[in-house]
Design a protein around this motif. Structure first.
Motif, PDB file in Angstrom:
ATOM      1  N   PRO A  69      -0.087   9.955   6.048  1.00 19.51           N
ATOM      2  CA  PRO A  69      -0.071   9.009   7.181  1.00 19.51           C
ATOM      3  C   PRO A  69       1.137   8.079   7.130  1.00 19.51           C
ATOM      4  O   PRO A  69       1.023   6.861   6.946  1.00 19.51           O
ATOM      5  CB  PRO A  69      -1.377   8.251   7.008  1.00 19.51           C
ATOM      6  N   ILE A  70       2.320   8.675   7.273  1.00 20.47           N
ATOM      7  CA  ILE A  70       3.575   7.913   7.167  1.00 20.47           C
ATOM      8  C   ILE A  70       4.355   8.038   8.471  1.00 20.47           C
ATOM      9  O   ILE A  70       4.427   9.111   9.071  1.00 20.47           O
ATOM     10  CB  ILE A  70       4.430   8.446   6.004  1.00 20.47           C
ATOM     11  N   ARG A  71       4.904   6.949   8.929  1.00 20.50           N
ATOM     12  CA  ARG A  71       5.881   6.991  10.016  1.00 20.50           C
ATOM     13  C   ARG A  71       7.188   6.395   9.486  1.00 20.50           C
ATOM     14  O   ARG A  71       7.186   5.592   8.554  1.00 20.50           O
ATOM     15  CB  ARG A  71       5.381   6.242  11.251  1.00 20.50           C
ATOM     16  N   TYR A  72       8.263   6.802  10.099  1.00 22.69           N
ATOM     17  CA  TYR A  72       9.563   6.385   9.582  1.00 22.69           C
ATOM     18  C   TYR A  72      10.560   6.214  10.712  1.00 22.69           C
ATOM     19  O   TYR A  72      10.390   6.730  11.826  1.00 22.69           O
ATOM     20  CB  TYR A  72      10.090   7.403   8.571  1.00 22.69           C
ATOM     21  N   LYS A  73      11.644   5.511  10.401  1.00 18.51           N
ATOM     22  CA  LYS A  73      12.734   5.310  11.351  1.00 18.51           C
ATOM     23  C   LYS A  73      14.049   5.489  10.611  1.00 18.51           C
ATOM     24  O   LYS A  73      14.281   4.877   9.577  1.00 18.51           O
ATOM     25  CB  LYS A  73      12.670   3.914  11.971  1.00 18.51           C
ATOM     26  N   ILE A  74      14.905   6.350  11.158  1.00 24.55           N
ATOM     27  CA  ILE A  74      16.214   6.601  10.560  1.00 24.55           C
ATOM     28  C   ILE A  74      17.271   5.846  11.369  1.00 24.55           C
ATOM     29  O   ILE A  74      17.388   6.036  12.584  1.00 24.55           O
ATOM     30  CB  ILE A  74      16.543   8.102  10.538  1.00 24.55           C
TER      31      ILE A  74
ATOM     32  N   SER B 160       0.826  -1.208   0.000  1.00 25.77           N
ATOM     33  CA  SER B 160       0.000   0.000   0.000  1.00 25.77           C
ATOM     34  C   SER B 160       0.858   1.254   0.000  1.00 25.77           C
ATOM     35  O   SER B 160       0.574   2.225  -0.717  1.00 25.77           O
ATOM     36  CB  SER B 160      -0.926   0.012   1.222  1.00 25.77           C
ATOM     37  N   LEU B 161       1.928   1.256   0.773  1.00 26.29           N
ATOM     38  CA  LEU B 161       2.812   2.411   0.806  1.00 26.29           C
ATOM     39  C   LEU B 161       3.547   2.569  -0.520  1.00 26.29           C
ATOM     40  O   LEU B 161       3.671   3.679  -1.043  1.00 26.29           O
ATOM     41  CB  LEU B 161       3.814   2.271   1.951  1.00 26.29           C
ATOM     42  N   GLN B 162       4.023   1.475  -1.072  1.00 21.57           N
ATOM     43  CA  GLN B 162       4.773   1.553  -2.327  1.00 21.57           C
ATOM     44  C   GLN B 162       3.927   2.130  -3.458  1.00 21.57           C
ATOM     45  O   GLN B 162       4.431   2.854  -4.324  1.00 21.57           O
ATOM     46  CB  GLN B 162       5.284   0.169  -2.712  1.00 21.57           C
ATOM     47  N   SER B 163       2.651   1.814  -3.478  1.00 25.87           N
ATOM     48  CA  SER B 163       1.776   2.267  -4.569  1.00 25.87           C
ATOM     49  C   SER B 163       1.061   3.575  -4.273  1.00 25.87           C
ATOM     50  O   SER B 163       0.347   4.109  -5.129  1.00 25.87           O
ATOM     51  CB  SER B 163       0.740   1.185  -4.886  1.00 25.87           C
ATOM     52  N   SER B 164       1.210   4.121  -3.062  1.00 27.52           N
ATOM     53  CA  SER B 164       0.568   5.388  -2.712  1.00 27.52           C
ATOM     54  C   SER B 164       1.092   6.508  -3.606  1.00 27.52           C
ATOM     55  O   SER B 164       2.289   6.600  -3.880  1.00 27.52           O
ATOM     56  CB  SER B 164       0.840   5.729  -1.244  1.00 27.52           C
ATOM     57  N   ILE B 165       0.171   7.387  -4.051  1.00 28.09           N
ATOM     58  CA  ILE B 165       0.515   8.458  -4.983  1.00 28.09           C
ATOM     59  C   ILE B 165       0.708   9.772  -4.226  1.00 28.09           C
ATOM     60  O   ILE B 165      -0.083  10.129  -3.349  1.00 28.09           O
ATOM     61  CB  ILE B 165      -0.588   8.630  -6.047  1.00 28.09           C
ATOM     62  N   PHE B 166       1.786  10.499  -4.601  1.00 29.23           N
ATOM     63  CA  PHE B 166       2.108  11.748  -3.923  1.00 29.23           C
ATOM     64  C   PHE B 166       2.438  12.839  -4.932  1.00 29.23           C
ATOM     65  O   PHE B 166       2.868  12.564  -6.048  1.00 29.23           O
ATOM     66  CB  PHE B 166       3.305  11.565  -2.988  1.00 29.23           C
TER      67      PHE B 166
ATOM     68  N   MET C 272      10.136   2.976   6.266  1.00 31.31           N
ATOM     69  CA  MET C 272       8.878   3.710   6.247  1.00 31.31           C
ATOM     70  C   MET C 272       7.687   2.751   6.261  1.00 31.31           C
ATOM     71  O   MET C 272       7.741   1.673   5.648  1.00 31.31           O
ATOM     72  CB  MET C 272       8.786   4.601   4.994  1.00 31.31           C
ATOM     73  N   TRP C 273       6.621   3.189   6.964  1.00 28.22           N
ATOM     74  CA  TRP C 273       5.371   2.419   7.024  1.00 28.22           C
ATOM     75  C   TRP C 273       4.203   3.396   6.883  1.00 28.22           C
ATOM     76  O   TRP C 273       4.325   4.589   7.198  1.00 28.22           O
ATOM     77  CB  TRP C 273       5.199   1.726   8.381  1.00 28.22           C
ATOM     78  N   LEU C 274       3.071   2.890   6.459  1.00 31.38           N
ATOM     79  CA  LEU C 274       1.834   3.633   6.617  1.00 31.38           C
ATOM     80  C   LEU C 274       1.403   3.481   8.067  1.00 31.38           C
ATOM     81  O   LEU C 274       1.563   2.408   8.664  1.00 31.38           O
ATOM     82  CB  LEU C 274       0.745   3.090   5.692  1.00 31.38           C
ATOM     83  N   LYS C 275       0.861   4.502   8.652  1.00 34.94           N
ATOM     84  CA  LYS C 275       0.572   4.489  10.080  1.00 34.94           C
ATOM     85  C   LYS C 275      -0.422   3.425  10.496  1.00 34.94           C
ATOM     86  O   LYS C 275      -0.385   2.935  11.628  1.00 34.94           O
ATOM     87  CB  LYS C 275       0.102   5.867  10.533  1.00 34.94           C
ATOM     88  N   GLU C 276      -1.309   3.070   9.574  1.00 33.47           N
ATOM     89  CA  GLU C 276      -2.286   2.047   9.947  1.00 33.47           C
ATOM     90  C   GLU C 276      -1.726   0.647   9.856  1.00 33.47           C
ATOM     91  O   GLU C 276      -2.381  -0.325  10.226  1.00 33.47           O
ATOM     92  CB  GLU C 276      -3.552   2.165   9.081  1.00 33.47           C
ATOM     93  N   GLU C 277      -0.446   0.516   9.328  1.00 36.84           N
ATOM     94  CA  GLU C 277       0.157  -0.803   9.202  1.00 36.84           C
ATOM     95  C   GLU C 277       1.264  -0.972  10.227  1.00 36.84           C
ATOM     96  O   GLU C 277       1.921  -0.015  10.615  1.00 36.84           O
ATOM     97  CB  GLU C 277       0.725  -1.008   7.779  1.00 36.84           C
ATOM     98  N   ASN C 278       1.497  -2.180  10.689  1.00 40.21           N
ATOM     99  CA  ASN C 278       2.561  -2.484  11.646  1.00 40.21           C
ATOM    100  C   ASN C 278       3.831  -2.868  10.914  1.00 40.21           C
ATOM    101  O   ASN C 278       3.805  -3.352   9.807  1.00 40.21           O
ATOM    102  CB  ASN C 278       2.131  -3.613  12.577  1.00 40.21           C
TER     103      ASN C 278
END
Length: 344
Positions: A315-320, A288-294, A338-344
């Motif tokens: 709705p993105i969370r990330y870790k560096i 879902s994140l890979q195909s999300s359009i921005f 990176m993840w979508l926030k609704e996904e674990n």
């Protein structure tokens, strides 16, 4: 490209750049420039005063020139500048005809060593940077991060080899094509603006046309595709298939201006271009994140700043992950998840 006096003056004064050197070499190896060279050198000689010890200096110059002609090594840039400089002034004293330099060139062309005939130069853009360049025929271009362009000093054949990504603005020359060589395909043009992507570690290679017309040839020199402005060819390295797409070339070529422009682009493409610019590994979790359009435009922000901005508008969370020091003293590549926030 016509002869530019300011380049000749820099070359004569031994304060020239690599591009200046390549331009002068191109003029000297093209007979069409002989008349202009003669005129410019005559003006230089007429404006030159007396030089003490002219006989001794002339002998030294002739020895150096003889050594260079018979050498099996590549030309030294500084030596080339000094020989040109000294010869012009000595010629003024002895009233040697301006054609002497043309005669020298004639000798070099008739007695080239194998090394000199195959001298190449290469321009690099280190990782995390971009670099502007100019070729001897007047072609201008930009190299993207971690890219290089290689071409012969004798630029009779308008041909370059690239690794990575390069943008070209090629001036038209009647019946004289300009060619870009990559490991996957070749590109042939007359006069145009276009972008070539040929990174070794990516799954595809691309050609993006901004202006004019280009022909994409396979490695057997057969025509594979032709492009018109705002079209792209994508070469799949695994299947060797070509896919032609209609695109907005401005958004693809904006990297040369320090911008990354994304117009309705999937996150997978955004991540790929950010990886290229920042020498980073970006891991996208979930289809879902890979195909999300921005839609987004980035300038010269740091990568962590870009991640923060994206998380504020989507709705993105990330870790560096911090870069780790390696055994050889270098640091590992930047890594971001990176993840979508609704996904674990």
């Amino acid at each position: 490209m016509g002869i530019k006096k300011e380049i000749l003056k820099r070359f004569i004064s031994d304060k020239f750049s690599l591009n200046d050197y390549l331009s002068v070499m191109y003029w000297f190896k093209n007979e069409s420039h002989s008349s202009d060279l003669k005129t410019n050198m005559q003006e230089e000689w007429n404006n030159t005063g007396d030089i003490e010890g002219k006989t001794e200096r002339l002998n030294k110059i002739l020895q150096l020139l003889h050594k260079q002609i018979n050498s099996e090594r590549q030309y030294s840039l500084s030596l080339a500048g000094k020989i040109f400089h000294y010869f012009s002034k000595v010629a003024a004293i002895f009233f040697i005809p301006a054609l002497i330099s043309i005669a020298i060139l004639y000798y070099l062309n008739r007695h080239p060593s194998k090394e000199v005939a195959e001298v190449f130069t290469e321009i690099h853009a280190p990782v995390g940077t971009r670099a502007k360049f100019e070729l001897p025929d007047g072609t201008e271009g930009w190299l993207n991060s971690g890219s290089s362009v290689r071409f012969p000093v004798n630029f009779q054949k308008r041909e370059v080899e690239i690794s990575g990504e390069a943008w070209f603005d090629v001036p038209h020359q009647d019946s004289k094509t300009f060619r870009v060589i990559t490991p996957y395909f070749n590109v042939k043009v007359l006069g145009t603006r276009f972008n070539v992507v040929a990174y070794k570690d990516e799954k595809t290679a691309e050609v993006i046309l901004e202006k004019g017309k280009v022909a994409v040839l396979d490695k057997n020199e057969k025509l594979a595709a032709e492009l018109i402005p705002d079209q792209e060819i994508i070469f799949d390295k695994l299947t060797h298939k070509l896919t032609k797409l209609d695109i907005d070339s401005e958004s693809y070529n904006s990297w040369k201006d320090g911008l990354l422009i994304f117009k309705n682009v999937p996150m997978s493409e955004i991540a790929r271009r950010l990886e290229r610019k920042y020498n980073a590994e970006i891991i996208l979790h979930g289809d879902s994140l890979q195909s999300s359009i921005f839609r987004a435009t980035f300038s010269d922000e740091r990568l962590d700043e870009i991640c923060k901005m994206m998380s504020e508008v989507a709705p993105i969370r990330y870790k560096i992950h911090k870069r780790q020091k390696q055994d050889d003293g270098t640091f590992s590549q930047s890594k971001i998840e990176m993840w979508l926030k609704e996904e674990n």
